[in-house]
Design an enzyme around this catalytic site. Structure first.
Site, PDB file in Angstrom:
ATOM      1  CE  LYS A 117       2.318   4.640   8.251  1.00  0.00           C
ATOM      2  NZ  LYS A 117       0.907   4.602   8.724  1.00  0.00           N
ATOM      3  CE1 TYR A 139      -2.405   3.233   2.568  1.00  0.00           C
ATOM      4  CE2 TYR A 139      -3.739   2.486   0.723  1.00  0.00           C
ATOM      5  CZ  TYR A 139      -3.484   3.399   1.724  1.00  0.00           C
ATOM      6  OH  TYR A 139      -4.313   4.498   1.885  1.00  0.00           O
ATOM      7  CG  ASP A 196       5.877   3.637   0.791  1.00  0.00           C
ATOM      8  OD1 ASP A 196       4.682   3.424   0.487  1.00  0.00           O
ATOM      9  OD2 ASP A 196       6.212   4.341   1.757  1.00  0.00           O
TER      10      ASP A 196
HETATM   11  P1  KE4 Z   1      -0.808   8.237   4.751  1.00  0.00           P
HETATM   12  O1  KE4 Z   1      -1.355   8.978   3.547  1.00  0.00           O
HETATM   13  O2  KE4 Z   1      -1.875   7.387   5.434  1.00  0.00           O
HETATM   14  O3  KE4 Z   1      -0.082   9.172   5.733  1.00  0.00           O
HETATM   15  O4  KE4 Z   1       0.337   7.239   4.248  1.00  0.00           O
HETATM   16  C1  KE4 Z   1       0.034   6.321   3.240  1.00  0.00           C
HETATM   17  C2  KE4 Z   1       1.008   5.149   3.338  1.00  0.00           C
HETATM   18  C3  KE4 Z   1       2.018   5.045   2.400  1.00  0.00           C
HETATM   19  N1  KE4 Z   1       2.920   4.040   2.463  1.00  0.00           N
HETATM   20  C4  KE4 Z   1       2.869   3.104   3.450  1.00  0.00           C
HETATM   21  C5  KE4 Z   1       3.887   2.011   3.472  1.00  0.00           C
HETATM   22  C6  KE4 Z   1       1.851   3.170   4.430  1.00  0.00           C
HETATM   23  O5  KE4 Z   1       1.796   2.223   5.408  1.00  0.00           O
HETATM   24  C7  KE4 Z   1       0.902   4.205   4.386  1.00  0.00           C
HETATM   25  C8  KE4 Z   1      -0.239   4.320   5.378  1.00  0.00           C
HETATM   26  N2  KE4 Z   1      -0.360   3.258   6.313  1.00  0.00           N
HETATM   27  C9  KE4 Z   1      -1.694   2.983   6.783  1.00  0.00           C
HETATM   28  C10 KE4 Z   1      -1.619   1.816   7.769  1.00  0.00           C
HETATM   29  N3  KE4 Z   1      -1.158   0.647   7.151  1.00  0.00           N
HETATM   30  C11 KE4 Z   1      -2.330   4.180   7.410  1.00  0.00           C
HETATM   31  C12 KE4 Z   1      -3.536   3.888   8.269  1.00  0.00           C
HETATM   32  C13 KE4 Z   1      -4.806   4.307   7.571  1.00  0.00           C
HETATM   33  O6  KE4 Z   1      -4.911   4.154   6.334  1.00  0.00           O
HETATM   34  O7  KE4 Z   1      -5.698   4.756   8.303  1.00  0.00           O
END
Ligand code: KE4
Length: 432
Positions: free
Chosen positions: A272, A149, A244
């Site tokens: 994060k 993701y 990523d």
């Molecule tokens: P954000 O746009 O949520 O800040 O980041 C996206 C993203 C990009 N790359 C990786 C490897 C990520 O894990 C994420 C976001 N992680 C999720 C949890 N697996 C965020 C939690 C959510 O979607 O509410």
């Protein structure tokens, strides 16, 4: 089904009202507990390793707001730094010295990063890095891996992990084929599949983007040689390698997965932890590539709140705390005890299980395993995971509400917290 043994009256009231106000009652799908059943608990406050919900129930937290709370929720030093930053305002929309400070810390820490751009989320960072890959190579196709993701931008919503996998969405309506047509996918840990894609799309692939340690299919580490193989293949084909590290950055080591595994990509995304709980994302890498980003170069990307002093302050203080000697040894020690303990307790109570950790990131699957990719993860007993999640919640343990997520510890978690968690797991698994 709502949680039975703990009183969650207020949570239920607030969440029911929320469902009339916001789609699914949440502002991010995975929070809705769809794949584990039961209603989400509504948080009232967090501190260190703990959460208190609006009914006053206390939980040991292994989500840590999905990774940022590595120094413990509401860390007193971060809060103090934010209080003084607040007095000077929250956002300037203009250069401020704090951006230089955090930029230097990121550049010093992350092997691939010679120059960095701050944005406001991991999604933004991944969107921008994809545009940069294409701008630099003048090629349009990219390779991502099933179950990974990279935020919710259109071009990544192809066999994506995290909430997309959690909700079992094939992909997403509203994403035109014209956008995803250039997104190629391969199974994680499958170098041969990547080689075939490069052969079939000679000279057309801008690069490969991946979670170097997958957290969005559940916890899936790279097989030996996989990252090194991707480095070779991309270099051979004049394509870029992009890690990523939104989740793994400053999590599995201070320099992220690229430091841990000794493989240096061309570009990296972060998020994060570098915001310390405030909205910060970043992309960075080789100077010759980053120099293409406006206004230094022609590739456009912008953001009103990018680099705001409040978020920079939280990130700076968080990274300062992580620089303390022994931080990652401690995270490795307590998280290994947790992850290995969960697998041991599961097997002792008759459940086929596999799992593990790398520093403060961990996961487990109800399957004998091993789990090498998203297909393996999907074949695990996700219904049992849902029952396990609910049982742990009722025992005061807050795990990620999806099999397709990773778990996170913090420097605030104590040995006693881990022992209590394993005791709860034993009780829950005995009744699964
Ligand atoms: P954000 O746009 O949520 O800040 O980041 C996206 C993203 C990009 N790359 C990786 C490897 C990520 O894990 C994420 C976001 N992680 C999720 C949890 N697996 C965020 C939690 C959510 O979607 O509410």
């Amino acid at each position: 089904m709502v949680n039975t043994t703990i009183k969650t009256t207020k949570s239920q009231e607030i969440f029911s009202a929320a469902q009339n106000l916001m789609p699914g009652g949440v502002n991010s799908p995975v929070r809705a507990f769809k794949s584990v059943g039961g209603q989400p608990i509504v948080f009232d406050r967090v501190k260190g390793a703990y959460i208190w919900d609006v009914d006053g129930n206390k939980y040991i937290d292994y989500v840590g707001t999905w990774g940022p709370a590595i120094c413990g929720h509401a860390n007193p030093e971060v809060i103090t730094a934010l209080h003084s930053a607040l007095e000077k305002g929250t956002s300037f929309g203009a250069p401020c010295a704090l951006e230089n400070v955090l930029a230097e810390m990121v550049i010093d820490a992350v092997p691939s990063i010679e120059m960095v751009r701050f944005v406001n989320s991991g999604t933004e960072a991944c969107m921008a890095v994809l545009r940069l890959m294409r701008a630099f190579t003048k090629r349009d196709k990219i390779i991502k891996f099933e179950g990974c993701y990279h935020g919710h931008a259109d071009m990544f919503l192809v066999k994506a992990g995290s909430g997309v996998a959690t909700l079992g969405l094939p992909d997403s309506p509203g994403v035109p084929k014209s956008v995803t047509g250039d997104t190629l996918t391969a199974p994680f840990n499958d170098l041969e599949a990547v080689k075939v894609l490069f052969e079939e799309n000679r000279g057309e692939i801008a690069g490969v983007i991946l979670e170097p340690v997958v957290g969005n299919s559940g916890f899936v580490p790279p097989d030996a040689g996989f990252l090194e193989g991707l480095r070779e293949i991309t270099t051979e084909h004049g394509a870029l390698l992009v890690f990523d590290e939104v989740m793994t950055g400053f999590r599995i080591s201070y320099g992220g997965a690229q430091e841990k595994f000794g493989v240096t990509p061309d570009l990296t995304t972060l998020g994060k932890i570098i915001g310390g709980g405030l909205p910060v994302g970043a992309y960075g890498g080789r100077r010759d590539i980053m120099s293409m980003v406006a206004p230094a170069g022609p590739m456009y990307q912008a953001g009103t709140l990018s680099g705001n002093p409040l978020a920079m302050t939280a990130g700076i203080k968080t990274l300062e705390l992580l620089q303390k000697p022994g931080t990652y040894d401690y995270l490795e020690k307590i998280t290994k005890k947790l992850a290995d303990g969960l697998v041991e307790v599961a097997r002792e109570t008759g459940h086929a299980t596999c799992g593990g950790n790398i520093s403060g990131m961990f996961g487990m699957f109800f399957t004998k395993g091993p789990v090498h990719n998203y297909e393996d993860a999907k074949a695990s007993d996700t219904a049992k995971f849902g029952r396990f999640h609910r049982g742990m919640l009722e025992h005061g343990i807050y795990l990620a509400p999806s099999q397709f997520e990773a778990g996170f510890t913090s420097i605030a978690h104590t040995q006693e917290d881990i022992e209590r968690t394993l005791q709860a797991a034993r009780e829950v698994m005995s009744g699964l």
